[in-house]
Design a protein around this motif. Structure first.
Motif, PDB file in Angstrom:
ATOM      1  N   THR A  86       0.816  -1.215   0.000  1.00  0.00           N
ATOM      2  CA  THR A  86       0.000   0.000   0.000  1.00  0.00           C
ATOM      3  C   THR A  86       0.843   1.255   0.000  1.00  0.00           C
ATOM      4  O   THR A  86       0.591   2.199  -0.755  1.00  0.00           O
ATOM      5  N   ASP A  87       1.891   1.284   0.820  1.00  0.00           N
ATOM      6  CA  ASP A  87       2.652   2.519   1.036  1.00  0.00           C
ATOM      7  C   ASP A  87       3.901   2.645   0.172  1.00  0.00           C
ATOM      8  O   ASP A  87       4.344   3.765  -0.098  1.00  0.00           O
ATOM      9  N   ASP A  88       4.487   1.525  -0.246  1.00  0.00           N
ATOM     10  CA  ASP A  88       5.791   1.577  -0.899  1.00  0.00           C
ATOM     11  C   ASP A  88       5.750   1.472  -2.421  1.00  0.00           C
ATOM     12  O   ASP A  88       6.786   1.586  -3.082  1.00  0.00           O
ATOM     13  N   PHE A  89       4.566   1.232  -2.991  1.00  0.00           N
ATOM     14  CA  PHE A  89       4.457   1.087  -4.443  1.00  0.00           C
ATOM     15  C   PHE A  89       3.314   1.933  -4.987  1.00  0.00           C
ATOM     16  O   PHE A  89       2.310   2.138  -4.311  1.00  0.00           O
ATOM     17  N   ILE A  90       3.462   2.392  -6.218  1.00  0.00           N
ATOM     18  CA  ILE A  90       2.381   3.061  -6.940  1.00  0.00           C
ATOM     19  C   ILE A  90       2.466   2.667  -8.416  1.00  0.00           C
ATOM     20  O   ILE A  90       3.559   2.401  -8.937  1.00  0.00           O
ATOM     21  N   PRO A  91       1.322   2.612  -9.133  1.00  0.00           N
ATOM     22  CA  PRO A  91       1.353   2.359 -10.577  1.00  0.00           C
ATOM     23  C   PRO A  91       1.639   3.653 -11.337  1.00  0.00           C
ATOM     24  O   PRO A  91       1.094   4.706 -10.999  1.00  0.00           O
ATOM     25  N   LEU A  92       2.499   3.576 -12.338  1.00  0.00           N
ATOM     26  CA  LEU A  92       2.856   4.753 -13.129  1.00  0.00           C
ATOM     27  C   LEU A  92       2.917   4.393 -14.605  1.00  0.00           C
ATOM     28  O   LEU A  92       3.350   3.301 -14.976  1.00  0.00           O
ATOM     29  N   CYS A  93       2.502   5.338 -15.445  1.00  0.00           N
ATOM     30  CA  CYS A  93       2.721   5.164 -16.882  1.00  0.00           C
ATOM     31  C   CYS A  93       4.206   5.373 -17.169  1.00  0.00           C
ATOM     32  O   CYS A  93       4.957   5.873 -16.317  1.00  0.00           O
ATOM     33  N   GLY A  94       4.644   4.991 -18.356  1.00  0.00           N
ATOM     34  CA  GLY A  94       6.061   5.088 -18.697  1.00  0.00           C
ATOM     35  C   GLY A  94       6.611   6.509 -18.610  1.00  0.00           C
ATOM     36  O   GLY A  94       7.724   6.727 -18.115  1.00  0.00           O
ATOM     37  N   ASN A  95       5.830   7.486 -19.078  1.00  0.00           N
ATOM     38  CA  ASN A  95       6.301   8.874 -19.044  1.00  0.00           C
ATOM     39  C   ASN A  95       6.478   9.376 -17.621  1.00  0.00           C
ATOM     40  O   ASN A  95       7.508   9.979 -17.275  1.00  0.00           O
ATOM     41  N   CYS A  96       5.473   9.145 -16.782  1.00  0.00           N
ATOM     42  CA  CYS A  96       5.546   9.624 -15.397  1.00  0.00           C
ATOM     43  C   CYS A  96       6.629   8.890 -14.623  1.00  0.00           C
ATOM     44  O   CYS A  96       7.289   9.475 -13.758  1.00  0.00           O
ATOM     45  N   HIS A  97       6.830   7.606 -14.937  1.00  0.00           N
ATOM     46  CA  HIS A  97       7.871   6.846 -14.244  1.00  0.00           C
ATOM     47  C   HIS A  97       9.247   7.445 -14.539  1.00  0.00           C
ATOM     48  O   HIS A  97      10.090   7.603 -13.641  1.00  0.00           O
ATOM     49  N   ALA A  98       9.471   7.795 -15.794  1.00  0.00           N
ATOM     50  CA  ALA A  98      10.744   8.413 -16.162  1.00  0.00           C
ATOM     51  C   ALA A  98      10.917   9.763 -15.470  1.00  0.00           C
ATOM     52  O   ALA A  98      12.005  10.093 -14.982  1.00  0.00           O
ATOM     53  N   MET A  99       9.836  10.551 -15.419  1.00  0.00           N
ATOM     54  CA  MET A  99       9.901  11.857 -14.760  1.00  0.00           C
ATOM     55  C   MET A  99      10.163  11.716 -13.260  1.00  0.00           C
ATOM     56  O   MET A  99      10.904  12.513 -12.677  1.00  0.00           O
ATOM     57  N   VAL A 100       9.551  10.708 -12.640  1.00  0.00           N
ATOM     58  CA  VAL A 100       9.745  10.501 -11.201  1.00  0.00           C
ATOM     59  C   VAL A 100      11.225  10.268 -10.894  1.00  0.00           C
ATOM     60  O   VAL A 100      11.789  10.872  -9.971  1.00  0.00           O
ATOM     61  N   HIS A 101      11.869   9.401 -11.659  1.00  0.00           N
ATOM     62  CA  HIS A 101      13.280   9.121 -11.393  1.00  0.00           C
ATOM     63  C   HIS A 101      14.159  10.328 -11.697  1.00  0.00           C
ATOM     64  O   HIS A 101      15.141  10.570 -10.988  1.00  0.00           O
ATOM     65  N   MET A 102      13.789  11.093 -12.700  1.00  0.00           N
ATOM     66  CA  MET A 102      14.558  12.300 -12.996  1.00  0.00           C
ATOM     67  C   MET A 102      14.431  13.310 -11.856  1.00  0.00           C
ATOM     68  O   MET A 102      15.417  13.917 -11.425  1.00  0.00           O
ATOM     69  N   MET A 103      13.210  13.461 -11.318  1.00  0.00           N
ATOM     70  CA  MET A 103      12.993  14.431 -10.252  1.00  0.00           C
ATOM     71  C   MET A 103      13.576  13.943  -8.927  1.00  0.00           C
ATOM     72  O   MET A 103      14.037  14.749  -8.119  1.00  0.00           O
ATOM     73  N   GLU A 104      13.558  12.644  -8.719  1.00  0.00           N
ATOM     74  CA  GLU A 104      14.166  12.111  -7.492  1.00  0.00           C
ATOM     75  C   GLU A 104      15.650  12.411  -7.451  1.00  0.00           C
ATOM     76  O   GLU A 104      16.213  12.699  -6.398  1.00  0.00           O
TER      77      GLU A 104
END
Length: 244
Positions: A202-220
């Motif tokens: 519940t707390d450690d995972f979320i579903p992401l589309c490919g574009n948002c997943h790439a953006m998340v890692h870039m912003m992290e």
């Protein structure tokens, strides 16, 4: 609500249950609700002859049905919907159910109906396809340690039971956009930081589309958070709506 697993239903949380799709569901457009789900459907608030009109959202369309008790003493009931939703669910899942008997599809491929409760009369329905979900993953080599969590087949399926198939940030749904080609095509992002601690679906995972997943890692990498990205994307979506 404590998580429980049964032969036909799986209780994911106080607002989400999973129902294995079967011939009866596709043939009659109804779910027989056992006693142990009485609290989920608020049966304790029903009078003997009550019939609650309900709304079910599926693939961005609204469908209507009824919820009622057929055994008042035991607080067992039925959730029924119209032919239009039955047809849509059949289009999505029938081949997996009826083809099992000729060996085309195995037991592990049986689709799952995910039902998220918004209120006692409003629900969001999704069909999860375990075979496609577990197959649609990167198999390595992995560039980051957390990719092993994100691409574990069983973890992917369990995470999507909890969170559903929409991208947590932008709301994109592959199947809604690509139809049959989009089944199972949603990525899973592991946002836990401590690999030694107990992992929470519940707390450690979320579903992401490919574009948002790439953006998340870039912003992290720049120190920004996932919630900030979600707020920014949702803000831009609202701005675009006002311009139409």
């Amino acid at each position: 609500m404590e998580e429980k697993t049964f032969s036909s239903f799986e209780v994911i949380s106080e607002n989400v249950i999973i129902k294995r799709i079967d011939k009866s569901l596709l043939s009659y457009g109804e779910i027989r609700i056992p006693n142990y789900l009485r609290d989920f459907f608020y049966f304790h608030e029903m009078e003997k002859h009550d019939r609650w009109d309900i709304r079910i959202s599926y693939n961005q369309d609204d469908y209507y049905g009824v919820l009622y008790l057929d055994d008042y003493k035991k607080l067992r009931g039925k959730l029924r919907w119209g032919k239009d939703l039955t047809r849509e669910l059949g289009n999505a899942a029938a081949k997996y159910i009826f083809d099992r008997y000729d060996g085309t599809h195995g037991e592990e491929s049986v689709p799952l109906l995910r039902l998220k409760k918004l209120s006692r009369t409003e629900f969001i329905a999704e069909v999860l396809f375990p075979q496609e979900i577990m197959a649609c993953r990167k198999r390595g080599p992995f560039e980051r340690p957390d990719e092993r969590f994100e691409n574990d087949p069983e973890t992917r399926l369990e995470v999507l039971k909890v969170h559903g198939l929409d991208c947590w940030i932008c709301g994109f749904n592959y199947e809604s956009s690509y139809g049959e080609l989009g089944k199972g095509l949603i990525q899973v992002h592991y946002k836990g930081k401590d690999a030694e601690s107990e992992i929470s679906l519940t707390d450690d995972f979320i579903p992401l589309c490919g574009n948002c997943h790439a953006m998340v890692h870039m912003m992290e990498d720049s120190g920004a958070g996932i919630k900030e990205l979600r707020d920014y994307v949702r803000f831009r979506q609202e701005i675009r709506k006002t311009k139409k």
